[in-house]
Design a protein around this motif. Structure first.
Motif, PDB file in Angstrom:
ATOM      1  N   LEU A 212       2.495 -13.645 -13.957  1.00 53.58           N
ATOM      2  CA  LEU A 212       2.872 -13.141 -12.638  1.00 53.58           C
ATOM      3  C   LEU A 212       2.382 -14.108 -11.562  1.00 53.58           C
ATOM      4  O   LEU A 212       1.383 -13.854 -10.884  1.00 53.58           O
ATOM      5  CB  LEU A 212       2.286 -11.742 -12.437  1.00 53.58           C
ATOM      6  N   ASN A 213       3.087 -15.207 -11.433  1.00 56.90           N
ATOM      7  CA  ASN A 213       2.724 -16.197 -10.423  1.00 56.90           C
ATOM      8  C   ASN A 213       3.412 -15.842  -9.104  1.00 56.90           C
ATOM      9  O   ASN A 213       4.335 -16.513  -8.646  1.00 56.90           O
ATOM     10  CB  ASN A 213       3.142 -17.596 -10.890  1.00 56.90           C
ATOM     11  N   VAL A 214       2.934 -14.749  -8.508  1.00 54.68           N
ATOM     12  CA  VAL A 214       3.516 -14.261  -7.252  1.00 54.68           C
ATOM     13  C   VAL A 214       2.393 -13.975  -6.264  1.00 54.68           C
ATOM     14  O   VAL A 214       1.241 -13.776  -6.665  1.00 54.68           O
ATOM     15  CB  VAL A 214       4.343 -12.974  -7.484  1.00 54.68           C
ATOM     16  N   PRO A 215       2.696 -13.964  -4.962  1.00 53.42           N
ATOM     17  CA  PRO A 215       1.658 -13.655  -3.962  1.00 53.42           C
ATOM     18  C   PRO A 215       1.131 -12.237  -4.147  1.00 53.42           C
ATOM     19  O   PRO A 215       1.784 -11.383  -4.747  1.00 53.42           O
ATOM     20  CB  PRO A 215       2.409 -13.797  -2.625  1.00 53.42           C
ATOM     21  N   SER A 216      -0.044 -12.000  -3.612  1.00 51.90           N
ATOM     22  CA  SER A 216      -0.663 -10.672  -3.700  1.00 51.90           C
ATOM     23  C   SER A 216       0.190  -9.636  -2.973  1.00 51.90           C
ATOM     24  O   SER A 216       0.523  -9.796  -1.796  1.00 51.90           O
ATOM     25  CB  SER A 216      -2.067 -10.699  -3.094  1.00 51.90           C
ATOM     26  N   TYR A 217       0.525  -8.575  -3.688  1.00 53.44           N
ATOM     27  CA  TYR A 217       1.299  -7.489  -3.077  1.00 53.44           C
ATOM     28  C   TYR A 217       0.501  -6.817  -1.962  1.00 53.44           C
ATOM     29  O   TYR A 217       1.040  -6.466  -0.915  1.00 53.44           O
ATOM     30  CB  TYR A 217       1.665  -6.458  -4.158  1.00 53.44           C
ATOM     31  N   ARG A 218      -0.803  -6.653  -2.193  1.00 57.01           N
ATOM     32  CA  ARG A 218      -1.640  -5.985  -1.195  1.00 57.01           C
ATOM     33  C   ARG A 218      -1.716  -6.803   0.090  1.00 57.01           C
ATOM     34  O   ARG A 218      -1.698  -6.251   1.196  1.00 57.01           O
ATOM     35  CB  ARG A 218      -3.039  -5.738  -1.768  1.00 57.01           C
ATOM     36  N   VAL A 219      -1.800  -8.132  -0.046  1.00 54.16           N
ATOM     37  CA  VAL A 219      -1.828  -8.994   1.148  1.00 54.16           C
ATOM     38  C   VAL A 219      -0.509  -8.907   1.899  1.00 54.16           C
ATOM     39  O   VAL A 219      -0.470  -8.829   3.133  1.00 54.16           O
ATOM     40  CB  VAL A 219      -2.132 -10.453   0.743  1.00 54.16           C
ATOM     41  N   GLU A 220       0.603  -8.893   1.133  1.00 52.53           N
ATOM     42  CA  GLU A 220       1.917  -8.789   1.764  1.00 52.53           C
ATOM     43  C   GLU A 220       2.041  -7.488   2.549  1.00 52.53           C
ATOM     44  O   GLU A 220       2.546  -7.469   3.671  1.00 52.53           O
ATOM     45  CB  GLU A 220       3.014  -8.849   0.699  1.00 52.53           C
ATOM     46  N   GLN A 221       1.585  -6.383   1.965  1.00 48.64           N
ATOM     47  CA  GLN A 221       1.660  -5.084   2.634  1.00 48.64           C
ATOM     48  C   GLN A 221       0.772  -5.046   3.870  1.00 48.64           C
ATOM     49  O   GLN A 221       1.139  -4.464   4.888  1.00 48.64           O
ATOM     50  CB  GLN A 221       1.259  -3.964   1.671  1.00 48.64           C
ATOM     51  N   ALA A 222      -0.395  -5.698   3.780  1.00 46.48           N
ATOM     52  CA  ALA A 222      -1.308  -5.731   4.929  1.00 46.48           C
ATOM     53  C   ALA A 222      -0.680  -6.507   6.087  1.00 46.48           C
ATOM     54  O   ALA A 222      -0.804  -6.112   7.255  1.00 46.48           O
ATOM     55  CB  ALA A 222      -2.635  -6.356   4.521  1.00 46.48           C
ATOM     56  N   LYS A 223       0.024  -7.589   5.763  1.00 42.13           N
ATOM     57  CA  LYS A 223       0.684  -8.380   6.811  1.00 42.13           C
ATOM     58  C   LYS A 223       1.797  -7.583   7.480  1.00 42.13           C
ATOM     59  O   LYS A 223       1.986  -7.637   8.692  1.00 42.13           O
ATOM     60  CB  LYS A 223       1.251  -9.668   6.209  1.00 42.13           C
ATOM     61  N   LYS A 224       2.539  -6.807   6.663  1.00 41.40           N
ATOM     62  CA  LYS A 224       3.628  -5.998   7.223  1.00 41.40           C
ATOM     63  C   LYS A 224       3.087  -4.896   8.125  1.00 41.40           C
ATOM     64  O   LYS A 224       3.714  -4.529   9.121  1.00 41.40           O
ATOM     65  CB  LYS A 224       4.448  -5.379   6.090  1.00 41.40           C
ATOM     66  N   ALA A 225       1.907  -4.365   7.758  1.00 48.26           N
ATOM     67  CA  ALA A 225       1.317  -3.267   8.524  1.00 48.26           C
ATOM     68  C   ALA A 225       0.645  -3.758   9.805  1.00 48.26           C
ATOM     69  O   ALA A 225       0.412  -2.971  10.734  1.00 48.26           O
ATOM     70  CB  ALA A 225       0.316  -2.511   7.663  1.00 48.26           C
ATOM     71  N   ARG A 226       0.324  -5.041   9.874  1.00 47.75           N
ATOM     72  CA  ARG A 226      -0.388  -5.590  11.019  1.00 47.75           C
ATOM     73  C   ARG A 226       0.547  -5.638  12.232  1.00 47.75           C
ATOM     74  O   ARG A 226       1.663  -6.136  12.127  1.00 47.75           O
ATOM     75  CB  ARG A 226      -0.895  -6.994  10.686  1.00 47.75           C
ATOM     76  N   PRO A 227       0.129  -5.129  13.374  1.00 48.05           N
ATOM     77  CA  PRO A 227       1.003  -5.160  14.562  1.00 48.05           C
ATOM     78  C   PRO A 227       1.256  -6.586  15.016  1.00 48.05           C
ATOM     79  O   PRO A 227       0.398  -7.465  14.908  1.00 48.05           O
ATOM     80  CB  PRO A 227       0.211  -4.371  15.604  1.00 48.05           C
ATOM     81  N   ASN A 228       2.472  -6.850  15.490  1.00 47.90           N
ATOM     82  CA  ASN A 228       2.807  -8.181  15.960  1.00 47.90           C
ATOM     83  C   ASN A 228       2.052  -8.490  17.244  1.00 47.90           C
ATOM     84  O   ASN A 228       1.915  -7.612  18.106  1.00 47.90           O
ATOM     85  CB  ASN A 228       4.315  -8.291  16.236  1.00 47.90           C
ATOM     86  N   PRO A 229       1.554  -9.730  17.414  1.00 55.10           N
ATOM     87  CA  PRO A 229       0.842 -10.067  18.641  1.00 55.10           C
ATOM     88  C   PRO A 229       1.808 -10.045  19.824  1.00 55.10           C
ATOM     89  O   PRO A 229       3.003 -10.302  19.673  1.00 55.10           O
ATOM     90  CB  PRO A 229       0.331 -11.488  18.355  1.00 55.10           C
ATOM     91  N   PRO A 230       1.326  -9.688  20.979  1.00 55.28           N
ATOM     92  CA  PRO A 230       2.210  -9.648  22.172  1.00 55.28           C
ATOM     93  C   PRO A 230       2.766 -11.034  22.478  1.00 55.28           C
ATOM     94  O   PRO A 230       2.089 -12.041  22.281  1.00 55.28           O
ATOM     95  CB  PRO A 230       1.293  -9.137  23.268  1.00 55.28           C
ATOM     96  N   ALA A 231       4.000 -11.068  22.914  1.00 53.75           N
ATOM     97  CA  ALA A 231       4.648 -12.349  23.221  1.00 53.75           C
ATOM     98  C   ALA A 231       3.984 -12.960  24.450  1.00 53.75           C
ATOM     99  O   ALA A 231       3.583 -12.262  25.393  1.00 53.75           O
ATOM    100  CB  ALA A 231       6.123 -12.122  23.474  1.00 53.75           C
ATOM    101  N   ALA A 232       3.868 -14.269  24.441  1.00 61.16           N
ATOM    102  CA  ALA A 232       3.262 -14.987  25.582  1.00 61.16           C
ATOM    103  C   ALA A 232       4.182 -14.895  26.781  1.00 61.16           C
ATOM    104  O   ALA A 232       5.396 -15.032  26.666  1.00 61.16           O
ATOM    105  CB  ALA A 232       3.004 -16.446  25.201  1.00 61.16           C
ATOM    106  N   GLU A 233       3.575 -14.666  27.940  1.00 63.29           N
ATOM    107  CA  GLU A 233       4.366 -14.558  29.168  1.00 63.29           C
ATOM    108  C   GLU A 233       4.708 -15.954  29.696  1.00 63.29           C
ATOM    109  O   GLU A 233       3.939 -16.873  29.532  1.00 63.29           O
ATOM    110  CB  GLU A 233       3.589 -13.778  30.229  1.00 63.29           C
TER     111      GLU A 233
END
Length: 266
Positions: A245-266
């Protein structure tokens, strides 16, 4: 007459009541619960007696299969949520998907072959082996799932109580033994010896499904003895399927998806 019927041993109970009693005595709960509904359908469709009986017995067999699967799942200690239906096959390599589809058929267990799943933490090793195991149980096979560290502690306790052979005998009743997370076990020599004894006991007698975050080259750190390590690997790989199973960590992928996107620069 009524008195003559009693003398001759004839049953004067209402036929429906007697049928319910008989089905209860024969331990046929699905037939007892469904015979009236099936009888109505049979009458509506002008079915033969044989077809009516076939439908009734099919219901009983289906109920028993369901109960047997439920008992086997409880006995297996498998993670109930890690099924084939919840496994994201799209994130797995094509070869692994092909291997999973072949392994769920269970012929490897008939041949007493082992299944070794390797990959980094979070790559889905436990889920893959659990998903295969769920399908094996549904097809009528017996499977036992245990974290490798906990299994070692079970073996040590049995050895201390002079019951190790009894535990081996109990485990031999399972066609497939799943040992999860071998790489996390930091063993003393005594722990290494009981684990090796288990692998030797299973060799060519029953299948072992094992997951590890360490390649074979790192196993000497587990067994702490070069000869013992080589012997353990030899027993496992003699008849085996290796799932990489040479694939990225599923838990890391889910954590990234759950992380709120940073606010766009003005």
């Amino acid at each position: 007459s009524l008195s003559r019927g009693r003398i001759m041993g004839e049953n004067t109970t209402d036929p429906k009541t007697q049928l319910i009693d008989n089905l209860e005595e024969l331990h046929l709960p699905a037939m007892r619960g469904g015979f009236e509904e099936v009888a109505r359908l049979a009458q509506q469709e002008s079915q033969s007696y044989e077809r009516y009986l076939l439908e009734l017995t099919e219901r009983e067999c289906q109920a028993r299969r369901g109960n047997r699967i439920e008992r086997s799942l409880r006995d297996s200690r498998l993670p109930l949520e890690k099924t084939l239906g919840s496994l994201d096959l799209k994130r797995l390599p094509v070869k692994v998907v092909q291997q999973v589809r072949a392994l769920v058929e269970g012929t490897f267990a008939d041949r007493r072959e082992n299944v070794l799943a390797f990959g980094n933490p979070g790559s889905g090793k436990t889920h893959v082996l659990s998903a295969i195991s769920h399908e094996l149980i549904r097809s009528g096979r017996r499977v036992y799932f245990r974290n490798c560290g906990l299994m070692v502690q079970d073996l040590l306790a049995a050895k201390r109580d002079l019951k190790l052979s009894g535990l081996f005998k109990k485990l031999s009743r399972y066609e497939v033994l799943v040992l999860d997370d071998l790489g996390y076990v930091q063993q003393s020599r005594e722990e290494m010896e009981v684990l090796f004894s288990l692998l030797s006991e299973r060799y060519e007698r029953g299948s072992v499904m094992l997951s590890s975050n360490l390649a074979f080259s790192g196993w000497e750190g587990i067994f702490k003895d070069a000869m013992m390590t080589a012997a353990a690997i030899d027993r496992l790989v003699h008849h085996c399927v290796i799932v990489e199973l040479n694939v990225p960590s599923y838990r890391v992928e889910q954590a990234k998806k759950a992380r709120p996107n940073p606010p766009a620069a003005e």
